[in-house]
Design a protein around this motif. Structure first.
Motif, PDB file in Angstrom:
ATOM      1  N   ILE A 265       0.974  -1.142   0.075  1.00 57.95           N
ATOM      2  CA  ILE A 265      -0.192   0.040  -0.001  1.00 57.95           C
ATOM      3  C   ILE A 265       0.735   1.316   0.024  1.00 57.95           C
ATOM      4  O   ILE A 265       1.594   1.448   0.896  1.00 57.95           O
ATOM      5  CB  ILE A 265      -0.886   0.029   1.134  1.00 57.95           C
ATOM      6  CG1 ILE A 265      -1.653  -1.246   1.324  1.00 57.95           C
ATOM      7  CG2 ILE A 265      -1.725   1.445   1.205  1.00 57.95           C
ATOM      8  CD1 ILE A 265      -2.323  -1.591   2.689  1.00 57.95           C
ATOM      9  N   ILE A 266       0.768   1.954  -1.049  1.00 59.55           N
ATOM     10  CA  ILE A 266       1.501   3.167  -1.278  1.00 59.55           C
ATOM     11  C   ILE A 266       0.969   4.568  -0.638  1.00 59.55           C
ATOM     12  O   ILE A 266       0.015   4.830  -1.383  1.00 59.55           O
ATOM     13  CB  ILE A 266       2.138   3.281  -2.684  1.00 59.55           C
ATOM     14  CG1 ILE A 266       2.705   1.965  -3.206  1.00 59.55           C
ATOM     15  CG2 ILE A 266       3.352   4.161  -2.946  1.00 59.55           C
ATOM     16  CD1 ILE A 266       3.862   1.291  -2.883  1.00 59.55           C
ATOM     17  N   GLY A 267       1.229   5.094   0.322  1.00 61.13           N
ATOM     18  CA  GLY A 267       0.946   6.234   0.695  1.00 61.13           C
ATOM     19  C   GLY A 267       1.696   7.566   0.208  1.00 61.13           C
ATOM     20  O   GLY A 267       2.431   7.242  -0.681  1.00 61.13           O
ATOM     21  N   LEU A 268       0.949   8.722   0.382  1.00 61.06           N
ATOM     22  CA  LEU A 268       1.871   9.800  -0.159  1.00 61.06           C
ATOM     23  C   LEU A 268       3.044  10.214   0.883  1.00 61.06           C
ATOM     24  O   LEU A 268       4.155  10.177   0.512  1.00 61.06           O
ATOM     25  CB  LEU A 268       0.698  10.967  -0.019  1.00 61.06           C
ATOM     26  CG  LEU A 268       1.368  12.456  -0.454  1.00 61.06           C
ATOM     27  CD1 LEU A 268       2.204  12.351  -1.640  1.00 61.06           C
ATOM     28  CD2 LEU A 268       0.143  13.346  -0.276  1.00 61.06           C
ATOM     29  N   ALA A 269       2.638  10.733   2.152  1.00 64.58           N
ATOM     30  CA  ALA A 269       3.685  11.117   3.192  1.00 64.58           C
ATOM     31  C   ALA A 269       2.934  10.949   4.354  1.00 64.58           C
ATOM     32  O   ALA A 269       1.946  10.999   4.720  1.00 64.58           O
ATOM     33  CB  ALA A 269       4.212  12.556   2.613  1.00 64.58           C
ATOM     34  N   PRO A 270       3.865  11.184   5.436  1.00 68.54           N
ATOM     35  CA  PRO A 270       3.283  11.350   6.873  1.00 68.54           C
ATOM     36  C   PRO A 270       2.397  12.493   6.781  1.00 68.54           C
ATOM     37  O   PRO A 270       2.835  13.596   6.596  1.00 68.54           O
ATOM     38  CB  PRO A 270       4.484  11.483   7.922  1.00 68.54           C
ATOM     39  CG  PRO A 270       5.804  10.957   6.673  1.00 68.54           C
ATOM     40  CD  PRO A 270       5.490  11.317   5.492  1.00 68.54           C
ATOM     41  N   GLY A 271       1.345  12.323   7.979  1.00 68.99           N
ATOM     42  CA  GLY A 271       0.641  13.454   8.300  1.00 68.99           C
ATOM     43  C   GLY A 271       1.275  14.121   9.488  1.00 68.99           C
ATOM     44  O   GLY A 271       1.739  13.395  10.296  1.00 68.99           O
ATOM     45  N   LYS A 272       1.026  15.396   9.645  1.00 65.33           N
ATOM     46  CA  LYS A 272       1.438  16.083  10.847  1.00 65.33           C
ATOM     47  C   LYS A 272       1.417  15.432  12.111  1.00 65.33           C
ATOM     48  O   LYS A 272       2.389  15.225  12.891  1.00 65.33           O
ATOM     49  CB  LYS A 272       1.210  17.568  10.838  1.00 65.33           C
ATOM     50  CG  LYS A 272       1.846  18.266  11.970  1.00 65.33           C
ATOM     51  CD  LYS A 272       1.550  19.821  11.625  1.00 65.33           C
ATOM     52  CE  LYS A 272       2.050  20.487  12.902  1.00 65.33           C
ATOM     53  NZ  LYS A 272       1.950  22.024  12.838  1.00 65.33           N
ATOM     54  N   HIS A 273       0.009  15.259  12.282  1.00 66.90           N
ATOM     55  CA  HIS A 273      -0.374  14.689  13.673  1.00 66.90           C
ATOM     56  C   HIS A 273      -0.566  13.104  13.649  1.00 66.90           C
ATOM     57  O   HIS A 273      -0.961  12.686  14.743  1.00 66.90           O
ATOM     58  CB  HIS A 273      -1.668  15.513  14.083  1.00 66.90           C
ATOM     59  CG  HIS A 273      -1.670  17.133  14.327  1.00 66.90           C
ATOM     60  ND1 HIS A 273      -1.745  17.898  13.516  1.00 66.90           N
ATOM     61  CD2 HIS A 273      -1.183  17.583  15.237  1.00 66.90           C
ATOM     62  CE1 HIS A 273      -1.686  18.969  13.744  1.00 66.90           C
ATOM     63  NE2 HIS A 273      -1.225  18.812  14.946  1.00 66.90           N
ATOM     64  N   GLY A 274      -0.358  12.626  12.573  1.00 65.67           N
ATOM     65  CA  GLY A 274      -0.392  11.136  12.509  1.00 65.67           C
ATOM     66  C   GLY A 274       0.915  10.471  12.218  1.00 65.67           C
ATOM     67  O   GLY A 274       1.494  10.670  13.677  1.00 65.67           O
ATOM     68  N   ALA A 275       1.334   9.823  11.278  1.00 61.91           N
ATOM     69  CA  ALA A 275       2.824   9.393  11.438  1.00 61.91           C
ATOM     70  C   ALA A 275       3.836  10.210  11.760  1.00 61.91           C
ATOM     71  O   ALA A 275       4.596   9.592  12.533  1.00 61.91           O
ATOM     72  CB  ALA A 275       2.966   8.971   9.944  1.00 61.91           C
ATOM     73  N   ASN A 276       3.808  11.443  11.611  1.00 66.20           N
ATOM     74  CA  ASN A 276       4.907  12.427  11.977  1.00 66.20           C
ATOM     75  C   ASN A 276       5.017  12.507  13.501  1.00 66.20           C
ATOM     76  O   ASN A 276       5.923  12.693  14.059  1.00 66.20           O
ATOM     77  CB  ASN A 276       4.815  13.801  11.039  1.00 66.20           C
ATOM     78  CG  ASN A 276       6.162  14.487  11.889  1.00 66.20           C
ATOM     79  OD1 ASN A 276       7.303  14.371  11.328  1.00 66.20           O
ATOM     80  ND2 ASN A 276       5.975  15.721  12.562  1.00 66.20           N
ATOM     81  N   ARG A 277       3.997  12.468  14.189  1.00 66.47           N
ATOM     82  CA  ARG A 277       3.927  12.419  15.520  1.00 66.47           C
ATOM     83  C   ARG A 277       4.085  11.014  16.104  1.00 66.47           C
ATOM     84  O   ARG A 277       4.888  10.743  17.188  1.00 66.47           O
ATOM     85  CB  ARG A 277       2.533  13.053  16.173  1.00 66.47           C
ATOM     86  CG  ARG A 277       2.267  13.030  17.595  1.00 66.47           C
ATOM     87  CD  ARG A 277       0.865  13.694  17.948  1.00 66.47           C
ATOM     88  NE  ARG A 277      -0.249  12.848  17.368  1.00 66.47           N
ATOM     89  CZ  ARG A 277      -0.857  11.891  17.990  1.00 66.47           C
ATOM     90  NH1 ARG A 277      -0.376  11.236  19.084  1.00 66.47           N
ATOM     91  NH2 ARG A 277      -2.014  11.515  17.518  1.00 66.47           N
ATOM     92  N   THR A 278       3.402   9.886  15.533  1.00 66.35           N
ATOM     93  CA  THR A 278       3.728   8.690  16.458  1.00 66.35           C
ATOM     94  C   THR A 278       4.466   7.792  15.623  1.00 66.35           C
ATOM     95  O   THR A 278       5.026   6.826  16.451  1.00 66.35           O
ATOM     96  CB  THR A 278       2.158   7.877  16.274  1.00 66.35           C
ATOM     97  OG1 THR A 278       1.904   7.755  14.793  1.00 66.35           O
ATOM     98  CG2 THR A 278       1.097   8.827  16.627  1.00 66.35           C
ATOM     99  N   GLY A 279       5.025   7.979  14.528  1.00 63.64           N
ATOM    100  CA  GLY A 279       6.022   7.084  13.850  1.00 63.64           C
ATOM    101  C   GLY A 279       5.581   5.977  13.210  1.00 63.64           C
ATOM    102  O   GLY A 279       6.472   5.016  12.925  1.00 63.64           O
ATOM    103  N   ARG A 280       4.318   5.908  12.888  1.00 58.88           N
ATOM    104  CA  ARG A 280       3.967   4.445  12.365  1.00 58.88           C
ATOM    105  C   ARG A 280       2.804   5.145  11.311  1.00 58.88           C
ATOM    106  O   ARG A 280       1.951   5.928  11.624  1.00 58.88           O
ATOM    107  CB  ARG A 280       3.286   3.632  13.275  1.00 58.88           C
ATOM    108  CG  ARG A 280       2.878   2.474  12.731  1.00 58.88           C
ATOM    109  CD  ARG A 280       2.179   1.400  13.556  1.00 58.88           C
ATOM    110  NE  ARG A 280       0.925   1.745  13.891  1.00 58.88           N
ATOM    111  CZ  ARG A 280       0.176   0.918  14.475  1.00 58.88           C
ATOM    112  NH1 ARG A 280       0.422  -0.106  15.376  1.00 58.88           N
ATOM    113  NH2 ARG A 280      -1.193   1.310  14.965  1.00 58.88           N
ATOM    114  N   PRO A 281       3.016   4.556  10.107  1.00 61.02           N
ATOM    115  CA  PRO A 281       2.043   5.260   8.910  1.00 61.02           C
ATOM    116  C   PRO A 281       0.502   5.113   9.140  1.00 61.02           C
ATOM    117  O   PRO A 281       0.093   4.356   9.899  1.00 61.02           O
ATOM    118  CB  PRO A 281       2.529   4.430   7.842  1.00 61.02           C
ATOM    119  CG  PRO A 281       3.899   3.889   7.999  1.00 61.02           C
ATOM    120  CD  PRO A 281       3.785   3.860   9.360  1.00 61.02           C
TER     121      PRO A 281
END
Ligand code: SF4
Length: 222
Positions: free
Chosen positions: A54-70
């Motif tokens: 599954i190919i996503g775009l980029a980390p979300g600010k409050h999602g993956a960029n905060r938690t470290g998991r896509p």
């Protein structure tokens, strides 16, 4: 902080990858402002024996960029993980944190761009610069026969990383593209808050993508 270790660690960028100056600057700002956040390239998450990528775009600010998991901790993750569970690609309970019991089964989530871009918009150069990491991660999944691209940018990067040609592969929700080596790419609108709130992507439309992926999985198992 807790974060998800990469199941394909050898193909991940370094924690302080220096290759995109704009994204590095944004990362440094956020490290100052939110020192407990992940604020680094986000590793892939899933099953190293994945049949589905599954190919996503980029980390979300409050999602993956905060938690470290896509997709973990942001709006988009709820629909994604519910849908993966519905079609047998995930088990456990998603609790929007990387130490919950969620596990992917036969699937791996990889972002086309590993670092958080301002306004969720990576530049073409940043997408290009990060593509070797995407290619390395795809190469680390020799059993993956089907890929789902979430959104047009992920579609474009996935086509290139899979050896396809963009003029022959026009993005469209539920469009299917056969790559030169026989792997299949299925497109989906991204499961972003914007697309869900505007009705561009409904739950039924998103489920249809993973129903098709599951159909291909089940056909190959016969
Ligand atoms: S987006 Fe990719 S290439 Fe650019 S700095 Fe982050 S990890 Fe490195």
């Amino acid at each position: 902080m807790n974060f998800a270790p990469s199941p394909i660690a050898d193909s991940e960028p370094p924690h302080d990858c220096p290759l995109c100056p704009r994204l590095v600057g944004f990362r440094e700002e956020l490290r100052q402002e939110f020192p407990t956040w992940w604020n680094a390239p986000v590793n892939a998450f899933g099953d190293p024996a994945a049949w589905l990528g599954i190919i996503g775009l980029a980390p979300g600010k409050h999602g993956a960029n905060r938690t470290g998991r896509p997709f973990t901790g942001d709006f988009a993750g709820v629909l994604l993980f519910e849908t993966l569970a519905k079609y047998g690609f995930a088990t456990g309970v998603y609790e929007a944190k990387p130490d919950d019991t969620l596990q992917l089964q036969g699937a791996m989530i990889i972002n086309a761009v590993k670092c958080l871009p301002p306004q969720n918009k990576p530049t073409p150069e940043e997408i290009r610069t990060c593509r070797p990491f995407l290619e390395g991660q795809i190469a680390a999944l020799p059993r993956a026969r089907v890929f789902v691209a979430l959104g047009q940018i992920a579609h474009q990067s996935a086509v290139k990383a899979l050896g396809g040609r963009l003029p022959k592969c026009k993005f469209g929700h539920l469009a299917e593209h056969r790559m030169p080596d026989g792997r299949i790419l299925i497109d989906s609108y991204h499961c972003s808050r914007y697309n869900q709130n505007t009705g561009r992507l409904t739950t039924e439309m998103f489920e249809a993508v993973f129903a098709r992926a599951a159909e291909l999985r089940d056909e190959s198992a016969r």
